[in-house]
Write an enzyme that holds these catalytic residues in place. Structure first.
Site, PDB file in Angstrom:
ATOM      1  CB  CYS A  79      36.994   0.353 -35.641  1.00  0.00           C
ATOM      2  SG  CYS A  79      38.268   1.156 -36.642  1.00  0.00           S
TER       3      CYS A  79
ATOM      4  CB  SER B 210      41.275  -7.185 -38.648  1.00  0.00           C
ATOM      5  OG  SER B 210      40.353  -6.269 -38.120  1.00  0.00           O
TER       6      SER B 210
ATOM      7  CG  ASP C  15      43.508  -2.910 -33.261  1.00  0.00           C
ATOM      8  OD1 ASP C  15      42.653  -2.099 -32.879  1.00  0.00           O
ATOM      9  OD2 ASP C  15      43.356  -3.628 -34.251  1.00  0.00           O
ATOM     10  CE  LYS C  16      48.045  -5.915 -32.959  1.00  0.00           C
ATOM     11  NZ  LYS C  16      46.890  -5.285 -33.604  1.00  0.00           N
TER      12      LYS C  16
END
EC number: 4.2.1.9
Length: 554
Positions: A192, A469, A120-121
């Site tokens: 994911c 999210s 994600d980051k």
């Protein structure tokens, strides 16, 4: 070459001595020095295999004529950090990753950088570093996880587990059923499996022109990703020779096109935050209002988990991001003549692509919606904007009006949702969770999943100055700006206030008179910082609002 700064001339003899100790040979001194910016971390499934990727990258760089030097960044697994103090470190870790990459790149005068992100980051942090340092660069991500499957063959992802917790707490699922989902949802390495933040950003990199076709959808376990790495290494040497830099590729038009892909695929709301931050590092003054303008010309073509049961692997088999990009170019929604890391135009990169499954990737004529899957909402509750993933809202919902039930923290809200305090027709307000107030603007996957799991996904709205999210769905509005900690309107909402959300008009309005609002403002004082030392304390003092990307300003 940039690297001549550390390897040429009599006064660089000490530098060369150290380089020799690091394994550099005399004949290597005339070759480009390439930084391999990796993010291998054992505890993150999306990164646990990246040590192997780096080895392939280094071999490919040597074969292409460069000298590789691997270094690593930090990372946070958002799923593991979810729902506790760890989530406050997630967004701030993006700035550390960017700063760390900049530090190593500029301290050692690399001629080019091969970035290996995934989750994600880490991906946006590295993208920010690439445009900040403006050194020739290529990206190959770690790839998405294979989707999990129940024994009956139903597709699973991490969101299945989060929503399972809500279903269990409301008596809709047994402990044994939840355990089965827990054990089957995440079967391999990789990010994911749905269109969550990591895969959204890794797909956007294809549109940005900084990654090769297939980067966003080829599963992590595919050996084809090794071919991407080898091809990218060759392109990097060519970029260095031709002096083509990230800011030559990433322009204001590029940012428009990235949002166009985002709209077509119903990407995570976090992409807005990250893409604005990338634009900021590229010194592009990008106005948030442009995003709705892009949405008006881009249809919603591809519904992926959490908006459907399709995974990123399904998208790849249906033609991949390249097929979606080609569709957008041919309908005139995206410019196909932009330069990319291949040296070819964007259209040349995807000209071969074909949609092979129109159930997974639709055409303009059969689109889910004539407008894109993300919206920026404005109104007296969010004067500087708020974000919603409309593509993950039930299509029957066009407006929602309800009474506010207010919480001053995610933890408080989560407890009350689990206890059944949140009822049909309410608007859950979670505040003091913005970039400053959180601090760190934590994600709200646990509350949104609990709402879904309790069967309230179409009956309750959730608004926050925090964020979501990419796995969140439902009437979930985040990034409300200004945030509560800065005295934004959300700080003054009280239980029972009426809030109206209009997804067609893209508005979020709060029923309150000017007199009543003035009275409430008089009684408000800025809250004490939740964290008073360490990185988060510094971050909360320097970070800007979500509508500017949540970047840090000195």
């Amino acid at each position: 070459m940039r690297s001549n700064m550390i390897k040429k001339g009599i006064d660089r003899a000490p530098h060369r001595s150290l380089l020799r100790a690091a394994g550099v040979k005399e004949e290597d001194m005339d070759k480009p020095f390439i930084g391999v910016c990796n993010s291998y971390i054992d505890i993150i499934p999306g990164h646990m295999h990246l040590n192997k990727f780096a080895e392939v990258a280094k071999e490919a760089i040597i074969e292409a004529g460069g000298i590789p030097f691997e270094f690593n960044t930090i990372g946070v697994d958002d799923g593991i950090a979810m729902g506790h103090i760890g989530m406050r470190y997630s967004l701030p870790s993006r700035e550390i990753i960017c700063d760390a990459a900049e530090t190593v790149i500029n301290a050692h005068w690399f001629d080019g950088v091969f970035y290996i992100p995934n989750c994600d980051k880490i991906t946006p942090g590295m993208l920010m570093a690439a445009v900040r340092t403006n050194v020739p660069a290529v990206f190959v991500s770690g790839g998405p996880m294979e989707a999990g499957r129940t024994k009956e063959g139903k597709s699973l992802s991490l969101v299945s587990v989060f929503e399972g917790v809500g279903a269990f707490s409301s008596g809709k699922m047994t402990r044994e059923e939840l355990l089965e989902i827990e054990q089957l949802a995440c079967p391999t390495c990789g990010s994911c499996s749905g269109m969550f933040t990591a895969n959204s950003m890794n797909s956007l990199m294809e549109m940005l022109g900084l990654a090769l076709p297939g980067n966003g959808t080829l599963v992590a376990t595919s050996t084809e990703r090794h071919n991407l790495i080898k091809d990218a290494a060759k392109h990097l040497i060519n970029l260095i020779e031709k002096d083509i830099r990230p800011r030559d590729i990433v322009t204001e038009e590029t940012i428009d096109d990235a949002f166009a892909l985002d709209m077509a695929m119903g990407g995570s709301t976090n992409t807005v935050l990250h893409t604005l931050a990338i634009a900021n590092e590229a010194e592009i003054d990008y106005d948030l209002t442009r995003i709705n303008e892009v949405a008006e010309r881009v249809p919603y073509l591809c519904k992926i988990s959490p908006a459907s049961d399709y995974s990123m692997d399904d998208v790849h088999k249906a033609g991949g991001v390249a097929a979606i990009m080609k569709e957008l170019i041919e309908m005139g929604a995206v410019k196909g003549d932009r330069i990319t890391i291949t040296g070819k135009s964007l259209y040349e990169n995807v000209a071969h692509a074909q949609i092979t499954n129109t159930d997974v990737i639709r055409t303009k004529e059969t689109a889910y919606s004539p407008v894109g899957g993300l919206s920026i909402l404005y109104g007296n509750l969010a004067p500087d904007g708020a974000v919603i993933k409309v593509g993950a809202v039930d299509p029957s919902i066009k407006t929602f009006t309800g009474e506010a039930i207010v919480f001053n923290s995610q933890e408080e809200a989560q407890e009350q949702i689990n206890n059944g305090a949140v009822k049909e027709g309410q608007v859950v307000v979670i505040r003091y969770e913005g970039p400053k107030g959180g601090p760190g603007m934590p994600e709200m996957l646990a509350p949104t999943s609990a709402i879904q799991g309790r069967g309230l996904g179409t009956k309750v709205a959730l608004i926050t100055d925090g964020r979501f999210s990419g796995a969140s769905r439902g009437i979930s509005i985040g990034h409300i700006s200004p945030e509560a900690a800065e005295g934004g309107p959300i700080a003054f909402v009280e239980n029972g206030d009426m809030i109206k959300i209009d997804l067609i008009e893209r508005t979020i309005e709060w029923e309150i008179s000017e007199e009543e609002l003035a009275k409430r403002r008089e009684g408000w004082t800025e809250p004490e910082p939740k964290v008073k030392k360490g990185y988060l304390a510094r971050y909360s003092k320097l970070v800007t609002s979500a509508n500017t990307g949540g970047v840090m300003k000195i």
